[in-house]
Design a protein around this motif. Structure first.
Motif, PDB file in Angstrom:
ATOM      1  N   PHE A  80       0.846  -1.196   0.000  1.00 37.52           N
ATOM      2  CA  PHE A  80       0.000   0.000   0.000  1.00 37.52           C
ATOM      3  C   PHE A  80       0.881   1.245   0.000  1.00 37.52           C
ATOM      4  N   LEU A  81       1.037   1.869  -1.158  1.00 37.65           N
ATOM      5  CA  LEU A  81       1.851   3.073  -1.233  1.00 37.65           C
ATOM      6  C   LEU A  81       0.963   4.308  -1.070  1.00 37.65           C
ATOM      7  N   CYS A  82       0.005   4.219  -0.176  1.00 36.19           N
ATOM      8  CA  CYS A  82      -0.897   5.341   0.047  1.00 36.19           C
ATOM      9  C   CYS A  82      -1.097   5.549   1.539  1.00 36.19           C
ATOM     10  N   VAL A  83      -0.040   5.306   2.316  1.00 38.11           N
ATOM     11  CA  VAL A  83      -0.112   5.507   3.758  1.00 38.11           C
ATOM     12  C   VAL A  83      -0.476   6.954   4.067  1.00 38.11           C
ATOM     13  N   GLY A  84       0.250   7.884   3.429  1.00 41.19           N
ATOM     14  CA  GLY A  84      -0.018   9.306   3.654  1.00 41.19           C
ATOM     15  C   GLY A  84      -1.431   9.683   3.248  1.00 41.19           C
ATOM     16  N   ALA A  85      -1.889   9.154   2.121  1.00 39.74           N
ATOM     17  CA  ALA A  85      -3.225   9.522   1.639  1.00 39.74           C
ATOM     18  C   ALA A  85      -4.306   9.015   2.588  1.00 39.74           C
ATOM     19  N   LEU A  86      -4.164   7.785   3.078  1.00 37.51           N
ATOM     20  CA  LEU A  86      -5.174   7.257   4.003  1.00 37.51           C
ATOM     21  C   LEU A  86      -5.159   8.056   5.308  1.00 37.51           C
ATOM     22  N   ALA A  87      -3.958   8.380   5.788  1.00 33.30           N
ATOM     23  CA  ALA A  87      -3.877   9.235   6.971  1.00 33.30           C
ATOM     24  C   ALA A  87      -4.476  10.604   6.665  1.00 33.30           C
ATOM     25  N   GLY A  88      -4.269  11.059   5.432  1.00 35.77           N
ATOM     26  CA  GLY A  88      -4.798  12.357   5.013  1.00 35.77           C
ATOM     27  C   GLY A  88      -6.318  12.377   4.969  1.00 35.77           C
ATOM     28  N   ILE A  89      -6.908  11.235   4.615  1.00 37.48           N
ATOM     29  CA  ILE A  89      -8.376  11.164   4.647  1.00 37.48           C
ATOM     30  C   ILE A  89      -8.842  11.389   6.080  1.00 37.48           C
ATOM     31  N   GLY A  90      -8.125  10.765   7.032  1.00 37.34           N
ATOM     32  CA  GLY A  90      -8.446  11.002   8.439  1.00 37.34           C
ATOM     33  C   GLY A  90      -8.202  12.453   8.830  1.00 37.34           C
ATOM     34  N   GLY A  91      -7.064  12.984   8.450  1.00 34.86           N
ATOM     35  CA  GLY A  91      -6.688  14.340   8.849  1.00 34.86           C
ATOM     36  C   GLY A  91      -7.553  15.410   8.210  1.00 34.86           C
ATOM     37  N   TYR A  92      -7.587  15.410   6.896  1.00 35.94           N
ATOM     38  CA  TYR A  92      -8.397  16.416   6.188  1.00 35.94           C
ATOM     39  C   TYR A  92      -9.885  16.196   6.452  1.00 35.94           C
ATOM     40  N   GLY A  93     -10.286  14.915   6.456  1.00 35.40           N
ATOM     41  CA  GLY A  93     -11.697  14.616   6.702  1.00 35.40           C
ATOM     42  C   GLY A  93     -12.126  15.158   8.054  1.00 35.40           C
ATOM     43  N   GLY A  94     -11.329  14.858   9.079  1.00 27.32           N
ATOM     44  CA  GLY A  94     -11.660  15.334  10.424  1.00 27.32           C
ATOM     45  C   GLY A  94     -11.686  16.849  10.476  1.00 27.32           C
ATOM     46  N   ALA A  95     -10.692  17.480   9.881  1.00 26.35           N
ATOM     47  CA  ALA A  95     -10.593  18.944   9.914  1.00 26.35           C
ATOM     48  C   ALA A  95     -11.784  19.585   9.220  1.00 26.35           C
ATOM     49  N   ILE A  96     -12.143  19.032   8.053  1.00 22.53           N
ATOM     50  CA  ILE A  96     -13.249  19.630   7.300  1.00 22.53           C
ATOM     51  C   ILE A  96     -14.579  19.394   8.012  1.00 22.53           C
ATOM     52  N   LEU A  97     -14.783  18.178   8.504  1.00 21.94           N
ATOM     53  CA  LEU A  97     -16.047  17.889   9.207  1.00 21.94           C
ATOM     54  C   LEU A  97     -16.203  18.783  10.444  1.00 21.94           C
ATOM     55  N   ALA A  98     -15.126  18.994  11.176  1.00 22.56           N
ATOM     56  CA  ALA A  98     -15.224  19.785  12.400  1.00 22.56           C
ATOM     57  C   ALA A  98     -15.311  21.278  12.094  1.00 22.56           C
ATOM     58  N   ASP A  99     -14.474  21.728  11.160  1.00 22.51           N
ATOM     59  CA  ASP A  99     -14.384  23.164  10.897  1.00 22.51           C
ATOM     60  C   ASP A  99     -15.451  23.675   9.944  1.00 22.51           C
ATOM     61  N   VAL A 100     -15.628  22.971   8.837  1.00 23.69           N
ATOM     62  CA  VAL A 100     -16.528  23.462   7.798  1.00 23.69           C
ATOM     63  C   VAL A 100     -17.959  23.012   8.078  1.00 23.69           C
ATOM     64  N   VAL A 101     -18.113  21.710   8.378  1.00 22.55           N
ATOM     65  CA  VAL A 101     -19.457  21.192   8.632  1.00 22.55           C
ATOM     66  C   VAL A 101     -19.919  21.552  10.042  1.00 22.55           C
ATOM     67  N   GLY A 102     -18.956  21.612  10.975  1.00 24.30           N
ATOM     68  CA  GLY A 102     -19.295  21.995  12.342  1.00 24.30           C
ATOM     69  C   GLY A 102     -19.690  20.858  13.253  1.00 24.30           C
ATOM     70  N   LEU A 103     -19.282  19.630  12.915  1.00 27.71           N
ATOM     71  CA  LEU A 103     -19.582  18.494  13.780  1.00 27.71           C
ATOM     72  C   LEU A 103     -18.672  18.529  15.016  1.00 27.71           C
ATOM     73  N   PRO A 104     -19.107  17.876  16.099  1.00 29.09           N
ATOM     74  CA  PRO A 104     -18.222  17.768  17.270  1.00 29.09           C
ATOM     75  C   PRO A 104     -16.928  17.038  16.896  1.00 29.09           C
ATOM     76  N   ILE A 105     -15.868  17.359  17.598  1.00 30.63           N
ATOM     77  CA  ILE A 105     -14.563  16.827  17.247  1.00 30.63           C
ATOM     78  C   ILE A 105     -14.542  15.294  17.273  1.00 30.63           C
ATOM     79  N   VAL A 106     -15.100  14.715  18.334  1.00 28.39           N
ATOM     80  CA  VAL A 106     -15.054  13.252  18.458  1.00 28.39           C
ATOM     81  C   VAL A 106     -15.795  12.596  17.296  1.00 28.39           C
ATOM     82  N   VAL A 107     -16.934  13.167  16.945  1.00 31.65           N
ATOM     83  CA  VAL A 107     -17.707  12.622  15.820  1.00 31.65           C
ATOM     84  C   VAL A 107     -16.912  12.760  14.521  1.00 31.65           C
ATOM     85  N   SER A 108     -16.289  13.911  14.346  1.00 26.59           N
ATOM     86  CA  SER A 108     -15.496  14.131  13.126  1.00 26.59           C
ATOM     87  C   SER A 108     -14.392  13.097  13.011  1.00 26.59           C
ATOM     88  N   ILE A 109     -13.714  12.862  14.136  1.00 27.29           N
ATOM     89  CA  ILE A 109     -12.613  11.883  14.102  1.00 27.29           C
ATOM     90  C   ILE A 109     -13.161  10.495  13.790  1.00 27.29           C
TER      91      ILE A 109
END
Lengths: 338, 232, 285
Positions: A80-109
């Motif tokens: 799997f040469l997409c370690v960074g990308a999968l981590a990025g889905i977690g990172g960017y996904g969490g950031a966008i859900l919490a910041d842009v969508v406004g979900l609680p942090i735990v839910v976003s994570i």
């Protein structure tokens, strides 16, 4: 090739496959707690420096990445040469859900971790369905990683493009303080380690040792290879997503380079080469050792990359099982000799 | 011309062929007969340098070729036609033949000789090798080997996968070549065809030579008759 | 639109040529060379350094290409040597890891020594009309050189004994050995040739856009995508896929921006692998 990297080296907890007491959990719990106890002391030493603590947190994130990569590649042979990308889905996904969508942090994570797990599982499903070998799995996942990177850059309005964005969510909480994020990350790494160790000792680990010896025989013995592969990729990707999300929330920002192929995957490969593919404690020791080396070499600037390149070549040529298992072997032999 | 002494060869797990002695004199045609799995292919691959020998020596035309890789052995004048043929499927008949003469350019006389021997190849010189029938591919494999102007032609079961008529045609061509003085060593399961071609033969069973003699002697041997000639 | 297509063809020709090197290394020797882009960058940096020393462009470029070829030869003799005792997938995987190491070494070294260096060959003179579109002379010259090089390569593989010998190893390695061809020698030749191709593409690329010390990884990725779409081991596939992807890329880039056009290319490559693992013109294993 995987068996060349992951040959069992007796009964060492570091080096390879455990043959004794496969049913006992203590063989996993004790080393995990031991590692935890030692790492818990790090803030006593570096706690004064915000910069050093940041590096320590990053080191722990990479330890989780390396364990996850080892689970997917070392245990089930999926490159799997997409370690960074999968981590990025977690990172960017969490950031966008919490910041842009406004979900609680735990839910976003939780959501972004699930998204990463789903992506990893899907990639593995496709690879299994199309019977892609190691190489084509590597190419497809590399393409996935590059697609993710370019999407981050291309969807600038959402992702902040090249510079990423600073996160509002979590500001003023313990997530941005100096020492607590370290323990949060450490908890996550220990959990990861425990899960990984337990899997190794379960029917899962047994199945994959059988698989490594002889794929056809394993299949004949009733091991559902495809299912185990997809399972490993899903768990591994979940670990990656969670680590990425926690890293994003503790750093308070996300950027493409935090999750880039060159910045993450290449480093994880070096760390795993250092720690020993397929071993239990090797990946975490490799990741942490390498984090220290990286910090020591910070002064030589770009020459560092040159040294890593040389290291990759040297490790894969002469110590394909990893530095850590090799040292472990050496120590054991000495002890036995004296 | 070819002298094999005490040759053993096989896979990592163990030898398949044990202590084989075999010789082929100039101008002779010699056969190695044996059932499926007797070790004929392993023996031949070890002789021509496609597989290392674990013991014994192979001499060819005065040179010790033990352990020499196949690409060097062919330059000395020993051409091998494997049972699976190993043609270049996406190249034309002509390109396949031309490569047979590697590294030289193909000699026009040799090319004419091959086309005379196998007129089918001349008709299909622009066709891709991979699209031809089994019989034509076998002709091409022999033709390609001849392009190197070998002194000894070694063939491993040239009739593999061929209908009886095509198998007979292939042997007819070999007979013609013999008549022109080419030395031949052939492994064969279709023993009657090989017996008609060859002066002498060896019987390979379980990886070892169990009998040897002239074709006539072998044809009279009750065991050979029972096992390989279908006479009860 | 015409302008985009023409730009795409210019780019596509270069990547088609570039991909032939990668595809040959894979088809012939089972080597997936991730340091390929860095080989191109080394050629570019050598060329610009020699030009800075005062030599005219043509000899400087010739030396640059020669150094690229030499680098291929050196890799064959050093880092790749242990690969030749492995077979099949093990060889490909180790080649990928080792060449990644080489790529890091070259990248690190060049960025350390010449962090700001880049090659940009400016071809002067006004634009020339092609199908009613003004084309820069640099683009035209680059395409001309690329087409000549492609023609040369195709002729080499089709009509010369040596070229046929190389193809024969790709088709059937054992068959090649049986007619007296040494696969190791052919691989050495191909590494030399692919280093030269990488160097040549770096030079023609620099007539259109600068090639700097950080360009290596991007070039490798592009070449890899083209190679995979064209079919690993297929020369004509690489050339065709280069042009197709170049045109797609140029049209998409003018319509939706660079990054998203790359996304389209990547997705196209992924779909090709999944639908036709052997590539557009590859043969099934």
């Amino acid at each position: 090739m995987t068996d060349r990297f992951s040959q069992a080296s007796g009964t060492s907890a570091v080096g390879g496959v455990e043959r004794r007491s496969t049913r006992s959990w203590s063989g996993v719990a004790w080393p995990t707690l031991g590692v935890g106890a030692i790492l818990a002391l790090v803030p006593l030493w570096l706690g004064d420096s915000r910069v050093m603590m940041g590096i320590a947190v990053l080191g722990l994130a990479f330890a989780a990445y390396t364990i996850a990569f080892n689970l997917i590649f070392g245990s089930t042979g999926q490159l799997f040469l997409c370690v960074g990308a999968l981590a990025g889905i977690g990172g960017y996904g969490g950031a966008i859900l919490a910041d842009v969508v406004g979900l609680p942090i735990v839910v976003s994570i939780a959501l972004s971790t699930s998204a990463a797990a789903l992506a990893g599982g899907l990639l593995s499903w496709v690879a299994v369905r199309r019977s892609l070998g190691v190489i084509f799995t590597g190419i497809v996942t590399l393409i996935f990683a590059l697609t993710f990177e370019n999407l981050l850059l291309g969807l600038g309005e959402l992702t902040g493009g090249e510079s990423g964005f600073l996160m509002e969510a979590g500001r003023g909480t313990f997530l941005r303080s100096q020492i607590p994020p370290y323990y949060l990350m450490l908890g996550m790494v220990l959990l990861t380690l425990f899960v990984y160790g337990s899997l190794r000792r379960s029917r899962f680990g047994w199945a994959f040792r059988a698989l490594r010896d002889d794929e056809v025989a394993a299949e004949l013995a009733g091991i559902d290879v495809a299912r185990y592969r997809i399972f490993a990729a899903t768990i591994g990707a979940a670990i990656l997503g969670l680590a990425g999300a926690l890293l994003a929330f503790t750093e308070g920002r996300v950027s493409p380079t935090t999750f880039g192929f060159a910045e993450v995957d290449v480093v994880v490969l070096v760390m795993l080469a250092f720690g020993g593919i397929g071993s239990f404690l090797g990946p975490i020791l490799g990741a942490l050792t390498f984090t220290v080396i990286d910090e020591l070499l910070v002064e030589v600037g770009q020459l560092r990359v040159f040294i890593y390149g040389a290291l990759v070549i040297a490790l894969f040529l002469w110590l394909p099982r990893g530095v850590v298992p090799a040292l472990d072997d050496l120590l054991r032999r000495r002890r036995a000799g004296s | 011309m070819l002298e094999v002494r005490g040759l053993s060869a096989g896979y990592e797990g163990g030898d398949v062929v044990h202590d084989v002695d075999l010789r082929v004199d100039e101008g002779e045609a010699v056969m190695v007969i044996g059932s499926n799995g007797a070790g004929k292919t392993t023996l031949f691959r070890a002789i021509v340098g496609l597989r290392p020998a674990s013991a014994g020596r192979v001499h060819f035309a005065g040179d010790d070729i033990t352990g020499s890789p196949a690409q060097e052995v062919v330059r000395l004048g020993l051409s091998f036609v494997p049972a699976e043929r190993h043609l270049f499927p996406r190249m034309t008949v002509h390109e396949n033949l031309a490569l047979g003469a590697y590294p030289s350019r193909p000699d026009p006389d040799t090319l004419t000789m091959v086309f005379d021997l196998f007129p089918r190849l001349a008709e299909r010189r622009r066709q891709l090798a991979g699209t031809m029938s089994g019989g034509e591919q076998q002709m091409l494999a022999i033709g390609r080997a001849l392009m190197a102007k070998p002194r000894l032609l070694v063939l491993d079961e040239p009739t593999t996968g061929l209908a009886p008529k095509l198998a007979a045609e292939a042997y007819e061509a070999l007979n013609t070549l013999r008549g022109r003085g080419l030395t031949v060593l052939v492994a064969e399961q279709q023993v009657p065809l090989a017996m008609a071609l060859c002066d002498r033969g060896y019987v390979l069973e379980g990886g070892a030579i169990t009998k040897e003699g002239t074709s006539a002697d072998l044809a009279d041997d009750p065991e050979v008759r029972r096992a390989y000639l279908g006479v009860t | 639109m015409t302008a985009s297509i023409l730009d795409g063809i210019v780019l596509g020709l270069q990547f088609g040529l570039l991909a032939t090197g990668l595809t040959l290394m894979y088809g012939l020797g089972g080597i997936l060379n991730l340091a390929y882009g860095q080989m191109a960058v080394v050629s570019a940096i050598v060329t610009v350094s020699i030009m800075e020393a005062g030599l005219p462009v043509v000899p400087a470029a010739a030396i640059g290409i020669a150094v690229g070829a030499l680098l291929g030869f050196v890799l064959d003799q050093t880092v790749f040597r242990p690969l030749y005792s492995l077979r099949g997938e093990a060889r490909v995987l180790l080649s990928l890891l080792l060449s990644l190491g080489v790529a890091l070494m070259i990248d690190g070294f060049l960025n350390w020594l010449f962090p700001l260096k880049g090659l940009s060959l400016f071809i002067g003179g006004g634009a020339i009309d092609v199908f009613g579109e003004p084309m820069r002379r640099g683009s035209l010259l680059a395409s001309g050189i690329t087409i000549v090089a492609m023609g040369g390569l195709v002729a080499f593989f089709r009509f010369t004994t040596l070229g046929r010998a190389v193809r024969s190893v790709i088709e059937d390695e054992e068959g090649a050995r049986l007619v007296g061809i040494d696969p190791r020698k052919m691989l050495r030749l191909i590494l030399l040739l692919s280093g030269g191709i990488a160097g040549l593409v770096a030079l023609t690329r620099s007539m259109v856009a600068p090639v700097d010390v950080t360009a290596g990884f991007g070039i490798t990725v592009f070449a890899l995508i083209v190679t995979v779409v064209g079919g690993l081991g297929s020369i004509t596939g690489a050339l065709a896929a280069g042009i197709i992807l170049g045109v797609i890329n140029a049209i998409a880039a003018s319509a939706i921006g660079t990054f998203m056009s790359l996304v389209i290319l990547l997705v196209a490559a992924a779909v090709t692998i999944l639908v036709r693992p052997a590539g557009l013109l590859g043969v099934k294993e």
